[in-house]
Design an enzyme around this catalytic site. Structure first.
Site, short mmCIF file in Angstrom:
data_model
loop_
_atom_site.label_atom_id
_atom_site.label_comp_id
_atom_site.label_asym_id
_atom_site.label_seq_id
_atom_site.Cartn_x
_atom_site.Cartn_y
_atom_site.Cartn_z
N HIS A 166 -0.43 1.06 5.88
CA HIS A 166 -0.91 -0.29 5.58
C HIS A 166 -0.22 -1.31 6.49
O HIS A 166 1.01 -1.41 6.49
CB HIS A 166 -0.61 -0.63 4.11
CG HIS A 166 -1.46 0.14 3.15
ND1 HIS A 166 -2.39 -0.45 2.33
CD2 HIS A 166 -1.53 1.47 2.89
CE1 HIS A 166 -3.00 0.46 1.61
NE2 HIS A 166 -2.49 1.64 1.92
N CYS B 42 -7.04 -4.27 3.44
CA CYS B 42 -6.41 -4.45 2.13
C CYS B 42 -6.82 -5.81 1.57
O CYS B 42 -6.86 -6.81 2.27
CB CYS B 42 -4.90 -4.27 2.23
SG CYS B 42 -3.90 -5.72 2.06
N GLU B 43 -7.18 -5.78 0.30
CA GLU B 43 -7.73 -7.01 -0.28
C GLU B 43 -6.65 -8.04 -0.59
O GLU B 43 -6.95 -9.19 -0.89
CB GLU B 43 -8.53 -6.70 -1.55
CG GLU B 43 -7.72 -6.20 -2.71
CD GLU B 43 -8.60 -5.84 -3.91
OE1 GLU B 43 -9.80 -5.60 -3.73
OE2 GLU B 43 -8.06 -5.80 -5.03
N HIS B 44 -5.39 -7.62 -0.52
CA HIS B 44 -4.32 -8.59 -0.83
C HIS B 44 -4.00 -9.48 0.36
O HIS B 44 -3.67 -10.64 0.18
CB HIS B 44 -3.04 -7.84 -1.24
CG HIS B 44 -3.24 -7.00 -2.45
ND1 HIS B 44 -2.72 -5.72 -2.57
CD2 HIS B 44 -3.92 -7.22 -3.58
CE1 HIS B 44 -3.06 -5.22 -3.73
NE2 HIS B 44 -3.79 -6.10 -4.37
N HIS B 45 -4.04 -8.90 1.56
CA HIS B 45 -3.64 -9.67 2.75
C HIS B 45 -4.72 -9.75 3.81
O HIS B 45 -4.52 -10.38 4.85
CB HIS B 45 -2.39 -9.03 3.38
CG HIS B 45 -1.21 -8.95 2.46
ND1 HIS B 45 -0.93 -7.84 1.70
CD2 HIS B 45 -0.24 -9.85 2.18
CE1 HIS B 45 0.16 -8.05 1.00
NE2 HIS B 45 0.61 -9.27 1.25
N CYS C 99 -0.07 -4.36 6.18
CA CYS C 99 0.67 -5.40 5.43
C CYS C 99 2.08 -4.95 5.12
O CYS C 99 2.94 -5.78 4.80
CB CYS C 99 -0.09 -5.80 4.16
SG CYS C 99 -0.21 -4.50 2.94
N GLN D 267 -6.22 1.04 -1.73
CA GLN D 267 -6.41 2.47 -1.44
C GLN D 267 -6.80 3.26 -2.70
O GLN D 267 -7.65 4.16 -2.63
CB GLN D 267 -5.13 3.02 -0.81
CG GLN D 267 -5.30 4.44 -0.28
CD GLN D 267 -4.07 4.94 0.43
OE1 GLN D 267 -3.43 4.19 1.17
NE2 GLN D 267 -3.71 6.19 0.22
N1 LIG Z 1 -1.38 -0.47 -4.98
C1 LIG Z 1 -1.70 -0.96 -3.78
N2 LIG Z 1 -0.98 -1.97 -3.29
C2 LIG Z 1 -1.31 -2.44 -2.08
C3 LIG Z 1 -2.34 -1.95 -1.30
N3 LIG Z 1 -2.38 -2.65 -0.15
C4 LIG Z 1 -1.40 -3.55 -0.22
N4 LIG Z 1 -0.73 -3.44 -1.39
C5 LIG Z 1 0.42 -4.16 -1.96
O1 LIG Z 1 -0.02 -5.30 -2.63
C6 LIG Z 1 1.15 -6.00 -3.02
C7 LIG Z 1 0.86 -7.47 -3.16
O2 LIG Z 1 2.04 -7.99 -3.72
P1 LIG Z 1 2.39 -9.55 -3.85
O3 LIG Z 1 3.81 -9.63 -4.34
O4 LIG Z 1 1.32 -10.22 -4.63
O5 LIG Z 1 2.24 -10.05 -2.36
P2 LIG Z 1 3.36 -10.28 -1.24
O6 LIG Z 1 4.33 -11.33 -1.67
O7 LIG Z 1 2.65 -10.54 0.04
O8 LIG Z 1 4.10 -8.87 -1.24
P3 LIG Z 1 5.01 -8.16 -0.14
O9 LIG Z 1 4.08 -7.28 0.67
O10 LIG Z 1 6.00 -7.34 -0.92
O11 LIG Z 1 5.64 -9.23 0.71
C8 LIG Z 1 2.20 -5.63 -2.00
O12 LIG Z 1 3.20 -4.90 -2.68
C9 LIG Z 1 1.44 -4.70 -1.01
O13 LIG Z 1 2.27 -3.68 -0.50
C10 LIG Z 1 -3.08 -0.86 -1.84
O14 LIG Z 1 -4.03 -0.36 -1.24
N5 LIG Z 1 -2.72 -0.42 -3.07
ZN LIG Z 2 -1.91 -5.82 1.97
#
Ligand SMILES: Nc1nc2c(ncn2[C@@H]2O[C@H](COP(=O)(O)OP(=O)(O)OP(=O)(O)O)[C@@H](O)[C@H]2O)c(=O)[nH]1
Ligand SMILES: [Zn+2]
Length: 210
Positions: free
Chosen positions: A169, A98-101, A171, A141
């Site tokens: 996921h 996942c590109e966010h984490h 994360c 995803q």
């Molecule tokens: N739509 C989508 N969201 C994703 C995917 N993988 C991870 N995420 C979400 O990306 C979001 C990033 O949110 P942020 O609020 O910026 O980050 P964060 O504070 O780490 O969020 P939390 O996971 O809620 O603690 C989170 O809600 C994750 O669940 C994906 O493949 N698709």
């Molecule tokens: Zn993530």
């Protein structure tokens, strides 16, 4: 990138059946991982961690190798076949980051298509290889899902495409909300499989049957 003082190493290999030459800056990743270890309060020079930055660098080169492969090349071999009905490959393993984490998400993809009027089909394994090329990139995803569907539409000119992906996921499981076991389902439908309710229902029932 300042390549002079960076020992960039050329790592080569195959991904999705396509030869990939990837000039990955392993030394830069190593330096960053060492910093992370220091920042979390670890000693990167202790015995067990000494080689970790180099290991992580090699692992990341592998996990993100899809950035250096043209996915269209995966579908460069096609065949003519007199088949105008659905072709569906279920339960193709998906492992992506996942590109966010930069944490993994994993599960399965189901890919179906109805060949076009010229009857062009692709090798079944190419569908799985396509998943691999797009998955080995920082991803979400939804994008992974639509990229697969769009490339199949563009390269095979089929009547329709359906791609359904189900993943867990890390994360969401290991950190943050910590809901292990939840699965995210996304879909992308194109062409006849989007516009014709009967065709879509048939494909969906085959996908959901497992
Ligand atoms: N739509 C989508 N969201 C994703 C995917 N993988 C991870 N995420 C979400 O990306 C979001 C990033 O949110 P942020 O609020 O910026 O980050 P964060 O504070 O780490 O969020 P939390 O996971 O809620 O603690 C989170 O809600 C994750 O669940 C994906 O493949 N698709
Ligand atoms: Zn993530």
């Amino acid at each position: 990138m300042e390549l002079d003082h960076v020992a960039a190493r050329l790592v080569s290999g195959k991904l999705g059946g396509v030869e990939v030459e990837r000039n990955v800056d392993l030394k830069r990743i190593e330096a960053a991982v060492r910093e992370i270890l220091l920042a979390v309060g670890e000693d990167p020079d202790r015995d067990g961690l000494r080689k970790t930055p180099a290991r992580v660098a090699r692992a990341y080169a592998e996990l993100f190798a899809g950035l250096r492969v043209d996915p269209a090349q995966v579908l460069s071999t096609t065949f003519e076949a007199d088949h105008e009905e659905l072709v569906l490959v279920r339960d193709i393993e998906v492992m992506s980051m996942c590109e966010h984490h930069l944490l993994p998400f994993h599960g399965v993809a189901h890919i179906g298509y109805i060949p076009g009027h010229d009857g062009r089909i692709t090798g079944l394994s190419k569908l799985a290889r396509l998943v691999e090329v797009y998955a080995r990139r920082p991803q979400v995803q939804e994008r992974l899902n639509s990229q697969i569907a769009d490339l199949l539409m563009a390269e095979l000119a089929p009547r329709g495409v359906i791609v359904v992906i189900e993943c867990e996921h890390m994360c969401m499981s290991m950190r943050g909300i910590q809901k292990g076991g939840s699965r995210t389902i996304t879909s992308a439908v194109r062409g006849l499989l989007r516009d014709d309710a009967k065709s879509r229902a048939e494909a969906m029932s085959l996908i959901l049957r497992g």
